[in-house]
Design a protein around this motif. Structure first.
Motif, PDB file in Angstrom:
ATOM      1  N   LYS A  49      20.835  60.574  39.891  1.00  0.00           N
ATOM      2  CA  LYS A  49      20.577  60.069  38.547  1.00  0.00           C
ATOM      3  C   LYS A  49      20.661  61.215  37.545  1.00  0.00           C
ATOM      4  CE  LYS A  49      17.417  57.216  35.805  1.00  0.00           C
ATOM      5  NZ  LYS A  49      16.144  56.456  35.797  1.00  0.00           N
ATOM      6  N   LEU A  51      19.397  62.499  34.557  1.00  0.00           N
ATOM      7  CA  LEU A  51      18.213  62.198  33.744  1.00  0.00           C
ATOM      8  C   LEU A  51      18.521  62.311  32.257  1.00  0.00           C
ATOM      9  CD1 LEU A  51      15.432  64.005  35.831  1.00  0.00           C
ATOM     10  CD2 LEU A  51      16.172  61.620  35.943  1.00  0.00           C
ATOM     11  N   GLU A  52      19.430  63.234  31.899  1.00  0.00           N
ATOM     12  CA  GLU A  52      19.761  63.441  30.494  1.00  0.00           C
ATOM     13  C   GLU A  52      20.364  62.174  29.869  1.00  0.00           C
ATOM     14  OE1 GLU A  52      22.586  66.432  27.794  1.00  0.00           O
ATOM     15  OE2 GLU A  52      22.167  66.892  29.882  1.00  0.00           O
ATOM     16  N   TRP A  53      21.143  61.432  30.698  1.00  0.00           N
ATOM     17  CA  TRP A  53      21.794  60.207  30.209  1.00  0.00           C
ATOM     18  C   TRP A  53      21.096  58.948  30.707  1.00  0.00           C
ATOM     19  CZ3 TRP A  53      26.463  62.792  32.810  1.00  0.00           C
ATOM     20  CH2 TRP A  53      26.893  63.870  32.024  1.00  0.00           C
ATOM     21  N   ASN A  54      20.102  59.136  31.596  1.00  0.00           N
ATOM     22  CA  ASN A  54      19.344  58.012  32.153  1.00  0.00           C
ATOM     23  C   ASN A  54      20.267  57.001  32.847  1.00  0.00           C
ATOM     24  OD1 ASN A  54      16.945  56.623  32.744  1.00  0.00           O
ATOM     25  ND2 ASN A  54      17.197  55.277  30.980  1.00  0.00           N
ATOM     26  N   ARG A  55      21.165  57.528  33.675  1.00  0.00           N
ATOM     27  CA  ARG A  55      22.027  56.616  34.440  1.00  0.00           C
ATOM     28  C   ARG A  55      22.398  57.243  35.780  1.00  0.00           C
ATOM     29  NH1 ARG A  55      27.675  57.729  33.977  1.00  0.00           N
ATOM     30  NH2 ARG A  55      28.204  59.264  32.362  1.00  0.00           N
ATOM     31  N   GLY A  77      17.660  63.194  40.742  1.00  0.00           N
ATOM     32  CA  GLY A  77      17.736  63.712  39.383  1.00  0.00           C
ATOM     33  C   GLY A  77      16.882  64.937  39.150  1.00  0.00           C
TER      34      GLY A  77
END
Length: 385
Positions: A49, A51-55, A77
């Motif tokens: 994941k 985390l910076e883009w949450n995907r 992540g």
């Protein structure tokens, strides 16, 4: 070619890293495989994941020469905390039978620890790559992990000069080499015919829009140039938490009319954007929790023949390695002096562009880094036998 060289078995190397989930990051691995000297395998998460883009990112497999192993990780992540089921790493080692394992995770990470335990058990030489470049104190559990992994590491690859100092101060006594995790694809980031406009300098920035990247320093420098009657523009490629503040700052400095905001740029689009710059500026500043670890966009622009001007934050001066292109952190006036020279002296600007191309070809192409690694691995194997 002799029969003995034809029969010489390939070196078998297992990479373990979340970095290579993204296919474009596998250029170094492909360059290694293309030498035909190494049989390569990669263990990477199939549930990583960002985390910076949450995907979540799918594990990409663009290089058929690389044997891919994948498995889910716990705490996805989290760079320092994620880990595989230990039996999965055991299965991969048993199946691939590597001569050497290269882990590209920080030396105090849980992932590095579990690989180190198995590397010791199977008596496999292990290489660790890390970006850590700040002398920070670690919690006691992290210290224990770090010390255990250091004891299992035959070679430490520091992503920057500060990282080499940090690992030495932490007590690592083994061999240390400084090199970036990845080089640059010199086919993708290739020199282009640039129609230099002496009447206007197009200054580019590509990166995160956050305070530590120092874009406000660039705005101040350009404001000074405009007050001197010099003609320049700024193109900002990127997104981040500081964008609103930066737009207000551009208006306050009366340069909003010469700033173009391109937003986030995908990696495959970067060559097209960089190719529009006359110079690229990376005006990073050190903060309590961060300083520039490398600045990969530097070698991408240099590979294209775009002169790069950077602050002396972290690894930037070591990557550029030309004092005429470096200014002190926070010093907008010093930056303005360099940019003024780029406007006034077209021959010098072109000379700096050629300098960048030559430096990348010598040190930072995927192929150059691949060969450096192979040479280092062969020495480790020879010393282990």
């Amino acid at each position: 070619m002799s029969n003995s060289s034809l029969l010489k078995p390939k070196l078998r190397v297992l990479f373990v890293s979340h970095t290579y989930v993204v296919g474009v990051n596998q250029g170094k691995l492909e360059a290694i495989a293309n030498t035909k000297e190494v049989e390569l395998a990669l263990l990477a998460p199939n549930n990583w994941k960002a985390l910076e883009w949450n995907r979540f990112l799918n594990l990409e497999t663009p290089c058929p020469q690389i044997r891919i192993y994948s498995a889910p990780v716990l705490f996805t992540g989290r760079v320092g905390a994620h880990l595989y089921a230990p039996w999965k790493i055991w299965q991969v080692i048993n199946d691939f039978q590597p001569d050497l394992i290269q882990v590209e995770e920080e030396i105090f990470s849980l992932c590095a620890l579990e690989v180190a335990v198995l590397a010791k058990l199977y008596q496999k030489p292990m290489v660790i790559f890390g970006w850590e470049n700040q002398q920070r104190s670690l919690l006691l559990p992290r210290q224990w992990i770090r010390n255990y992994v250091m004891g299992a590491t035959n070679l430490y690859l520091a992503g920057n000069q500060d990282g080499a100092t940090v690992i030495s101060n932490w007590g690592y006594k083994g061999k240390i080499e400084v090199m970036p995790q990845m080089g640059v694809d010199t086919d993708l980031f290739a020199p282009k015919i640039v129609n230099n406009n002496q009447n206007q300098l197009n200054i580019g920035f590509l990166g995160r829009l956050v305070p530590e990247k120092g874009i406000d320093i660039l705005f101040t420098a350009v404001s000074q140039l405009r007050q001197q009657g010099l003609n320049c523009r700024i193109t900002i490629c990127g997104s981040g938490s500081s964008e609103t503040d930066l737009r207000q700052m551009a208006a306050q400095r009366k340069i909003a009319d010469v700033v173009t905001w391109k937003g986030a740029v995908r990696h495959e689009e970067a060559p097209q954007e960089i190719g529009q710059f006359d110079v690229l500026v990376l005006p990073s500043r050190t903060v309590d929790t961060w300083k520039e670890q490398f600045g990969h966009v530097i070698i991408e622009a240099m590979a294209m023949g775009i002169p790069v001007v950077g602050s002396d934050c972290g690894e930037i001066p070591n990557v550029i390695a030309n004092r005429n292109l470096i200014f002190p952190e926070e010093d907008a006036t010093a930056l303005a002096v360099i940019l003024k020279r780029a406007i006034a002296d077209l021959d010098w600007r072109q000379e700096m562009g050629k300098y960048g191309i030559e430096r990348v070809q010598k040190y930072y192409s995927h192929e150059r880094i691949a060969q450096r690694l192979i040479d280092l691995w062969q020495k480790i194997i020879s010393n282990s036998n």
